[in-house]
Write a protein that holds these residues in place. Structure first.
Motif, PDB file in Angstrom:
ATOM      1  N   ARG A  34       0.813  -1.219   0.000  1.00 19.92           N
ATOM      2  CA  ARG A  34       0.000   0.000   0.000  1.00 19.92           C
ATOM      3  C   ARG A  34       0.851   1.276   0.000  1.00 19.92           C
ATOM      4  N   GLN A  35       2.047   1.206   0.543  1.00 21.98           N
ATOM      5  CA  GLN A  35       2.900   2.390   0.544  1.00 21.98           C
ATOM      6  C   GLN A  35       3.475   2.653  -0.843  1.00 21.98           C
ATOM      7  N   ARG A  36       3.990   1.609  -1.468  1.00 15.66           N
ATOM      8  CA  ARG A  36       4.570   1.763  -2.808  1.00 15.66           C
ATOM      9  C   ARG A  36       3.516   1.723  -3.909  1.00 15.66           C
ATOM     10  N   LYS A  37       2.324   1.244  -3.546  1.00 12.86           N
ATOM     11  CA  LYS A  37       1.238   1.066  -4.509  1.00 12.86           C
ATOM     12  C   LYS A  37       1.684   0.171  -5.663  1.00 12.86           C
ATOM     13  N   LYS A  38       2.266  -0.959  -5.256  1.00  9.71           N
ATOM     14  CA  LYS A  38       2.749  -1.940  -6.221  1.00  9.71           C
ATOM     15  C   LYS A  38       2.389  -3.353  -5.777  1.00  9.71           C
ATOM     16  N   TRP A  39       2.144  -4.223  -6.762  1.00 13.69           N
ATOM     17  CA  TRP A  39       1.934  -5.640  -6.495  1.00 13.69           C
ATOM     18  C   TRP A  39       3.283  -6.357  -6.481  1.00 13.69           C
ATOM     19  N   TYR A  40       3.368  -7.369  -5.643  1.00  9.28           N
ATOM     20  CA  TYR A  40       4.578  -8.185  -5.596  1.00  9.28           C
ATOM     21  C   TYR A  40       4.188  -9.622  -5.246  1.00  9.28           C
ATOM     22  N   THR A  41       5.084 -10.552  -5.528  1.00 13.04           N
ATOM     23  CA  THR A  41       4.798 -11.963  -5.228  1.00 13.04           C
ATOM     24  C   THR A  41       5.284 -12.313  -3.825  1.00 13.04           C
ATOM     25  N   HIS A  42       4.497 -13.136  -3.175  1.00 14.12           N
ATOM     26  CA  HIS A  42       4.812 -13.572  -1.820  1.00 14.12           C
ATOM     27  C   HIS A  42       4.839 -15.095  -1.790  1.00 14.12           C
ATOM     28  N   SER A  43       5.978 -15.671  -1.444  1.00 13.09           N
ATOM     29  CA  SER A  43       6.104 -17.129  -1.337  1.00 13.09           C
ATOM     30  C   SER A  43       5.567 -17.585   0.008  1.00 13.09           C
ATOM     31  N   SER A  44       4.799 -18.657  -0.010  1.00  9.05           N
ATOM     32  CA  SER A  44       4.223 -19.174   1.231  1.00  9.05           C
ATOM     33  C   SER A  44       3.919 -20.655   1.064  1.00  9.05           C
ATOM     34  N   ARG A  45       3.829 -21.342   2.158  1.00 10.25           N
ATOM     35  CA  ARG A  45       3.510 -22.771   2.150  1.00 10.25           C
ATOM     36  C   ARG A  45       2.053 -22.924   2.550  1.00 10.25           C
ATOM     37  N   LYS A  46       1.227 -23.353   1.609  1.00  8.54           N
ATOM     38  CA  LYS A  46      -0.211 -23.436   1.829  1.00  8.54           C
ATOM     39  C   LYS A  46      -0.667 -24.895   1.871  1.00  8.54           C
ATOM     40  N   SER A  47      -1.733 -25.118   2.607  1.00  7.93           N
ATOM     41  CA  SER A  47      -2.315 -26.458   2.619  1.00  7.93           C
ATOM     42  C   SER A  47      -3.247 -26.655   1.433  1.00  7.93           C
ATOM     43  N   ILE A  48      -3.887 -25.565   0.962  1.00  7.93           N
ATOM     44  CA  ILE A  48      -4.815 -25.691  -0.157  1.00  7.93           C
ATOM     45  C   ILE A  48      -4.059 -26.140  -1.405  1.00  7.93           C
ATOM     46  N   GLY A  49      -4.609 -27.145  -2.067  1.00 10.43           N
ATOM     47  CA  GLY A  49      -3.960 -27.693  -3.250  1.00 10.43           C
ATOM     48  C   GLY A  49      -3.010 -28.832  -2.968  1.00 10.43           C
ATOM     49  N   THR A  50      -2.934 -29.285  -1.719  1.00  8.89           N
ATOM     50  CA  THR A  50      -2.058 -30.405  -1.387  1.00  8.89           C
ATOM     51  C   THR A  50      -2.587 -31.696  -2.007  1.00  8.89           C
ATOM     52  N   ALA A  51      -1.760 -32.396  -2.733  1.00  8.76           N
ATOM     53  CA  ALA A  51      -2.157 -33.650  -3.382  1.00  8.76           C
ATOM     54  C   ALA A  51      -2.032 -34.817  -2.409  1.00  8.76           C
ATOM     55  N   CYS A  52      -3.082 -35.631  -2.323  1.00  3.17           N
ATOM     56  CA  CYS A  52      -3.088 -36.794  -1.421  1.00  3.17           C
ATOM     57  C   CYS A  52      -3.604 -38.016  -2.162  1.00  3.17           C
TER      58      CYS A  52
END
Length: 443
Positions: free
Chosen positions: A337-355
């Motif tokens: 919000r300060q720079r008013k720019k989009w950026y990518t954020h790496s994270s480990r999510k449970s959604i989409g986990t293949a079982c």
């Protein structure tokens, strides 16, 4: 037409021959009227003649619902692959691009997500690497492709990246399906079933279990798993179909995959399939045509089903452990919000986990002797299955390279080439017309 078919279907079940005959005639009259209108342009595209652009629903729904005349089915199917993607200049996507660093934009161009036109970056709907279809056509596009021998193209649409895909929703932190393919901050819902037909297709076509088109009360299911051309697309799938008589289940996976992943589109591998038919139920087994002359298909079964609850508990435990480790979707867009720019954020999510399925945790005391059913599969003869647990081994399954087409905005020229043979499914006279006991293809 659908209403007339429904009345015919119900009348047939009730034994009302007079109403059945009347409704069938009316449905056929309307079908012929639709066909004459959508084939009026003489190009066999099954597109509304006054439409400025290729209409949707069009060929996908009409092929699925047995509207296209039998002698035109292969031509309409081939011409469907002429369709191309379109540039998308929606408000939210335009604002996104205005607040995106050029370095990110170039990365998205290289990944095939954005189109670069001079100095402008543009989003697009991709016809064959994503979706331009809406509430009706998404279901029929996926089902028709899978049913007619182009399951690998359906998989490519569903696994596409960028605008017009579920991946696009996930990159914006979606945990539920949106009402639209585009972002909306104030009008459209972000928790809506409009595009949810993809979930039914995943169960019925990717995994391969659905209520049989001619069954009543869910007593019989159709096991019809289809596999990708390349293991780089998908390595396993599973699903459970609940019915009044109990749960039917299916699971399949590629085995003996080479360690060198560059061979995932050329190796000979084994496919193992597990099927579960509950007491009081029955199944019809339909397998894809062998991918090579050396492919062999063998089946064994057991009536001594091990502890299903224990197998489910163990599979759930393994899956929850994978989810806790965040083995699902791994990044998303964030807004500074300060720079008013989009950026990518790496994270480990449970959604989409293949079982993997609990069916591969079952170890029965003994299997029956294996029976070779290769001939039945080649001759496209469905096999009837009674209650029990089944194990199928498909050997020498040939992996192939996926079709490339002509890019994100392009089409697939090899599939509409005049000399191209689209396979046996569009030529199958059994599927030219709707059958009165078929509840699946009414519309």
């Amino acid at each position: 037409m659908a209403s007339s078919r429904c009345i015919a279907y119900i009348s047939n079940k009730l034994g009302n021959a007079k109403m059945r005959k009347k409704s069938v005639l009316l449905a056929e009259l309307i079908r012929n009227r639709i066909s004459s209108l959508y084939l009026w342009n003489g190009r066999d595209t099954f597109t509304y003649p006054m439409a400025r652009y290729p209409s949707t629903p069009g060929p996908e729904m009409s092929l699925f619902a047995r509207i296209v005349p039998g002698e035109k089915r292969c031509a309409v199917l081939k011409n469907w692959f002429r369709r191309k993607g379109e540039i998308w200049d929606g408000d939210e996507e335009t604002l996104f691009l205005n607040e995106l660093d050029s370095s990110y934009a170039e990365q998205l161009v290289n990944a095939g997500v954005l189109i670069k036109d001079d100095e402008d970056y543009l989003f697009s709907n991709s016809q064959w690497q994503g979706f331009g279809e809406g509430i009706f056509s998404i279901r029929y596009a996926l089902k028709t492709l899978s049913d007619m021998g182009f399951h690998h193209i359906a998989l490519r649409k569903a696994s596409g990246i960028g605008f017009g895909t579920t991946e696009y929703m996930l990159t914006h932190n979606a945990t539920t399906m949106w009402e639209t393919w585009w972002r909306s901050e104030d009008v459209y819902s972000r928790n809506h079933p409009m595009l949810g037909a993809i979930a039914e297709w995943m169960s019925s076509s990717v995994a391969g279990v659905s209520v049989h088109p001619t069954t009543v009360g869910g007593r019989q299911v159709l096991f019809w798993p289809r596999f990708p051309k390349s293991a780089t697309m998908l390595k396993f799938a599973s699903s459970i179909q609940g019915t009044p008589v109990g749960d039917f289940a299916i699971a399949w996976r590629f085995e003996n995959l080479p360690e060198d992943k560059s061979k995932y589109d050329s190796a000979l591998v084994t496919v193992r399939i597990r099927l579960l038919v509950p007491p009081g139920g029955s199944g019809m087994l339909r397998l894809p045509l062998p991918s090579s002359k050396t492919t062999k298909i063998r089946i064994s079964h057991t009536n001594s089903i091990p502890d299903l609850d224990a197998a489910r508990d163990e599979a759930n435990r393994k899956c929850m452990n994978r989810r806790k480790h965040g083995l699902g979707f791994h990044w998303n867009w964030e807004y500074d919000r300060q720079r008013k720019k989009w950026y990518t954020h790496s994270s480990r999510k449970s959604i989409g986990t293949a079982c993997e399925s609990f069916l591969f945790n079952l170890t029965p005391p003994e299997w029956s002797e294996q029976a070779d059913i290769t001939h039945d599969v080649v001759s496209r003869t469905d096999s009837k299955l009674s209650a029990g647990l089944y194990d199928l081994i498909v050997t020498n399954w040939k992996l192939e390279k996926e079709e490339e087409g002509t890019g994100r905005l392009g089409n697939i020229p090899q599939y509409f080439h005049p000399n191209y043979n689209p396979g046996p499914f569009c030529n199958d006279s059994h599927s030219f017309d709707w059958h009165i006991d078929d509840a699946t293809h009414i519309i």
